[in-house]
Design a protein around this motif. Sequence first.
Motif, mmCIF file in Angstrom:
data_model
loop_
_atom_site.group_PDB
_atom_site.id
_atom_site.type_symbol
_atom_site.label_atom_id
_atom_site.label_comp_id
_atom_site.label_asym_id
_atom_site.label_seq_id
_atom_site.Cartn_x
_atom_site.Cartn_y
_atom_site.Cartn_z
ATOM 1 N N SER A 1 0.845 -1.192 0.000
ATOM 2 C CA SER A 1 0.000 0.000 0.000
ATOM 3 C C SER A 1 0.884 1.247 0.000
ATOM 4 O O SER A 1 1.373 1.701 1.042
ATOM 5 C CB SER A 1 -0.890 -0.004 1.260
ATOM 6 N N LEU A 2 1.135 1.764 -1.192
ATOM 7 C CA LEU A 2 1.914 3.000 -1.360
ATOM 8 C C LEU A 2 1.074 3.970 -2.190
ATOM 9 O O LEU A 2 0.215 3.544 -2.977
ATOM 10 C CB LEU A 2 3.233 2.704 -2.077
ATOM 11 N N PRO A 3 1.344 5.258 -2.062
ATOM 12 C CA PRO A 3 0.517 6.236 -2.799
ATOM 13 C C PRO A 3 0.404 5.938 -4.296
ATOM 14 O O PRO A 3 -0.675 6.028 -4.879
ATOM 15 C CB PRO A 3 1.243 7.561 -2.540
ATOM 16 N N ALA A 4 1.482 5.496 -4.921
ATOM 17 C CA ALA A 4 1.424 5.222 -6.376
ATOM 18 C C ALA A 4 0.365 4.183 -6.698
ATOM 19 O O ALA A 4 -0.253 4.219 -7.772
ATOM 20 C CB ALA A 4 2.791 4.750 -6.877
ATOM 21 N N GLY A 5 0.127 3.292 -5.763
ATOM 22 C CA GLY A 5 -0.866 2.243 -6.003
ATOM 23 C C GLY A 5 -2.297 2.739 -5.934
ATOM 24 O O GLY A 5 -3.220 2.052 -6.386
ATOM 25 N N SER A 6 -2.467 3.933 -5.369
ATOM 26 C CA SER A 6 -3.813 4.498 -5.238
ATOM 27 C C SER A 6 -4.157 5.453 -6.374
ATOM 28 O O SER A 6 -5.245 6.017 -6.406
ATOM 29 C CB SER A 6 -3.932 5.254 -3.892
ATOM 30 N N ALA A 7 -3.215 5.638 -7.281
ATOM 31 C CA ALA A 7 -3.424 6.572 -8.403
ATOM 32 C C ALA A 7 -3.960 5.782 -9.592
ATOM 33 O O ALA A 7 -3.187 5.205 -10.371
ATOM 34 C CB ALA A 7 -2.125 7.275 -8.761
ATOM 35 N N VAL A 8 -5.287 5.746 -9.668
ATOM 36 C CA VAL A 8 -5.910 4.964 -10.743
ATOM 37 C C VAL A 8 -6.877 5.839 -11.533
ATOM 38 O O VAL A 8 -7.498 6.757 -10.995
ATOM 39 C CB VAL A 8 -6.649 3.728 -10.179
ATOM 40 N N GLY A 9 -6.967 5.551 -12.796
ATOM 41 C CA GLY A 9 -7.850 6.328 -13.663
ATOM 42 C C GLY A 9 -9.235 5.720 -13.742
ATOM 43 O O GLY A 9 -9.417 4.532 -13.450
ATOM 44 N N VAL A 10 -10.200 6.538 -14.155
ATOM 45 C CA VAL A 10 -11.578 6.042 -14.264
ATOM 46 C C VAL A 10 -11.651 4.931 -15.298
ATOM 47 O O VAL A 10 -12.225 3.881 -15.081
ATOM 48 C CB VAL A 10 -12.533 7.197 -14.652
ATOM 49 N N ARG A 11 -11.007 5.187 -16.447
ATOM 50 C CA ARG A 11 -11.110 4.210 -17.534
ATOM 51 C C ARG A 11 -9.830 3.409 -17.714
ATOM 52 O O ARG A 11 -9.868 2.248 -18.137
ATOM 53 C CB ARG A 11 -11.444 4.947 -18.851
ATOM 54 N N LYS A 12 -8.668 4.035 -17.396
ATOM 55 C CA LYS A 12 -7.425 3.314 -17.676
ATOM 56 C C LYS A 12 -6.326 3.815 -16.744
ATOM 57 O O LYS A 12 -6.260 5.006 -16.422
ATOM 58 C CB LYS A 12 -7.006 3.545 -19.137
ATOM 59 N N THR A 13 -5.495 2.871 -16.295
ATOM 60 C CA THR A 13 -4.297 3.206 -15.519
ATOM 61 C C THR A 13 -3.113 2.571 -16.239
ATOM 62 O O THR A 13 -3.099 1.349 -16.447
ATOM 63 C CB THR A 13 -4.400 2.674 -14.084
ATOM 64 N N LEU A 14 -2.157 3.416 -16.643
ATOM 65 C CA LEU A 14 -1.005 2.924 -17.391
ATOM 66 C C LEU A 14 0.264 3.124 -16.564
ATOM 67 O O LEU A 14 0.492 4.197 -16.020
ATOM 68 C CB LEU A 14 -0.853 3.736 -18.694
ATOM 69 N N TRP A 15 1.061 2.070 -16.486
ATOM 70 C CA TRP A 15 2.406 2.177 -15.934
ATOM 71 C C TRP A 15 3.351 2.209 -17.124
ATOM 72 O O TRP A 15 3.423 1.223 -17.878
ATOM 73 C CB TRP A 15 2.720 1.007 -15.014
ATOM 74 N N LEU A 16 4.025 3.297 -17.312
ATOM 75 C CA LEU A 16 4.919 3.471 -18.461
ATOM 76 C C LEU A 16 6.342 3.533 -17.910
ATOM 77 O O LEU A 16 6.740 4.509 -17.275
ATOM 78 C CB LEU A 16 4.535 4.739 -19.217
ATOM 79 N N LEU A 17 7.083 2.457 -18.122
ATOM 80 C CA LEU A 17 8.331 2.237 -17.386
ATOM 81 C C LEU A 17 9.471 1.875 -18.331
ATOM 82 O O LEU A 17 9.244 1.278 -19.406
ATOM 83 C CB LEU A 17 8.146 1.079 -16.385
ATOM 84 N N ASP A 18 10.673 2.145 -17.896
ATOM 85 C CA ASP A 18 11.803 1.542 -18.596
ATOM 86 C C ASP A 18 12.134 0.234 -17.877
ATOM 87 O O ASP A 18 11.596 -0.076 -16.807
ATOM 88 C CB ASP A 18 12.992 2.506 -18.693
ATOM 89 N N ARG A 19 13.038 -0.545 -18.518
ATOM 90 C CA ARG A 19 13.305 -1.889 -17.975
ATOM 91 C C ARG A 19 13.810 -1.821 -16.529
ATOM 92 O O ARG A 19 13.427 -2.633 -15.685
ATOM 93 C CB ARG A 19 14.362 -2.586 -18.839
ATOM 94 N N ALA A 20 14.643 -0.846 -16.242
ATOM 95 C CA ALA A 20 15.225 -0.748 -14.891
ATOM 96 C C ALA A 20 14.137 -0.504 -13.848
ATOM 97 O O ALA A 20 14.107 -1.155 -12.797
ATOM 98 C CB ALA A 20 16.257 0.370 -14.853
ATOM 99 N N ALA A 21 13.208 0.367 -14.153
ATOM 100 C CA ALA A 21 12.162 0.689 -13.172
ATOM 101 C C ALA A 21 11.178 -0.470 -13.015
ATOM 102 O O ALA A 21 10.565 -0.626 -11.953
ATOM 103 C CB ALA A 21 11.399 1.943 -13.606
ATOM 104 N N ALA A 22 11.071 -1.298 -14.042
ATOM 105 C CA ALA A 22 10.122 -2.426 -14.002
ATOM 106 C C ALA A 22 10.767 -3.709 -13.502
ATOM 107 O O ALA A 22 10.108 -4.748 -13.394
ATOM 108 C CB ALA A 22 9.561 -2.675 -15.400
ATOM 109 N N SER A 23 12.046 -3.624 -13.126
ATOM 110 C CA SER A 23 12.822 -4.860 -12.929
ATOM 111 C C SER A 23 12.404 -5.677 -11.716
ATOM 112 O O SER A 23 12.790 -6.837 -11.600
ATOM 113 C CB SER A 23 14.317 -4.498 -12.815
ATOM 114 N N GLU A 24 11.604 -5.110 -10.799
ATOM 115 C CA GLU A 24 11.184 -5.896 -9.630
ATOM 116 C C GLU A 24 9.703 -6.254 -9.680
ATOM 117 O O GLU A 24 9.127 -6.706 -8.685
ATOM 118 C CB GLU A 24 11.541 -5.152 -8.331
ATOM 119 N N ILE A 25 9.078 -6.039 -10.821
ATOM 120 C CA ILE A 25 7.684 -6.481 -10.960
ATOM 121 C C ILE A 25 7.701 -7.987 -11.227
ATOM 122 O O ILE A 25 8.390 -8.454 -12.128
ATOM 123 C CB ILE A 25 6.970 -5.743 -12.114
ATOM 124 N N ARG A 26 6.958 -8.730 -10.400
ATOM 125 C CA ARG A 26 6.954 -10.188 -10.573
ATOM 126 C C ARG A 26 5.618 -10.674 -11.136
ATOM 127 O O ARG A 26 4.585 -10.070 -10.857
ATOM 128 C CB ARG A 26 7.216 -10.875 -9.212
#
Length: 235
Positions: free
Chosen positions: A210-235
């Motif tokens: 539960s971090l603030p970034a996780g609470s930032a959602v759009g009505v119709r769409k939520t996009l995470w736009l990342l480079d490989r380094a920033a996405a490297s710990e998504i499992r």
Amino acid sequence: MVVVVPDADILASTVAARLAIKIIDAQAVHGTASVVLTGGRVAAKVLRSLSDLPAAAAIDWSRVDLWWGDERFLPSGDPDRNETQAREAVLDKLPLDPARVHAMPATDGPDGDDAVAAAARYAAELGDTLPRFDVLMLGVGEDGHVASLFPGHPGLEATGSAAAVFDSPKPPPTRVTLTFSTIRSADEVWLIAAGPDKAAPIGAVHGGASLPAGSAVGVRKTLWLLDRAAASEIR
Ligand SMILES: O=C(O)[C@H](O)[C@@H](O)[C@H](O)[C@H](O)COP(=O)(O)O
């Protein structure tokens, strides 16, 4: 939806291209487009990329409304203000309608250094019925913050559409920010991050933390736009 690209430069150029198309499509449907800008290094790269994008010539910039997700509460023109950085990156080169550029108040504005009054002024400008936000962009902090909404900070509980933030863990200490309710009113929320120092919070959020970034959602769409380094710990 999570989109991962190789590096920060490609991220900035692809987000700029996506933004241009989003604006063009919004203008085709609504006649206008409304974009909420954010601060930080990645956001500035995106705006600089936009200034080099041929497709941006298809945008009627006089019919684009620009808002900010947060602002460092400093004098107008201060180099640390998100508005100043956005203007230097691209805005001052665009034929925008000044009446449609909704910068957050500065400390040399009508409210002086009263951040609470400045936030109230921005809330009044947003209006009782929030504007349509076609896309709201956010950077992501190393601690998982978005805008000026920081983990464990009183600002998280702020009500209304905009709030003053004091003792920000990220300098400068005083800021004005949109609240979560305003962020979540946007049609699309784009969280944009690059670099290894964002991997931990982004991985944590996608792991259910539960971090603030996780609470930032759009009505119709939520996009995470990342480079490989920033996405490297998504499992
Ligand atoms: O005013 C601010 O500082 C920003 O709005 C803040 O929320 C920023 O977007 C993130 O801290 C990411 O910043 P970087 O992209 O520079 O890491």
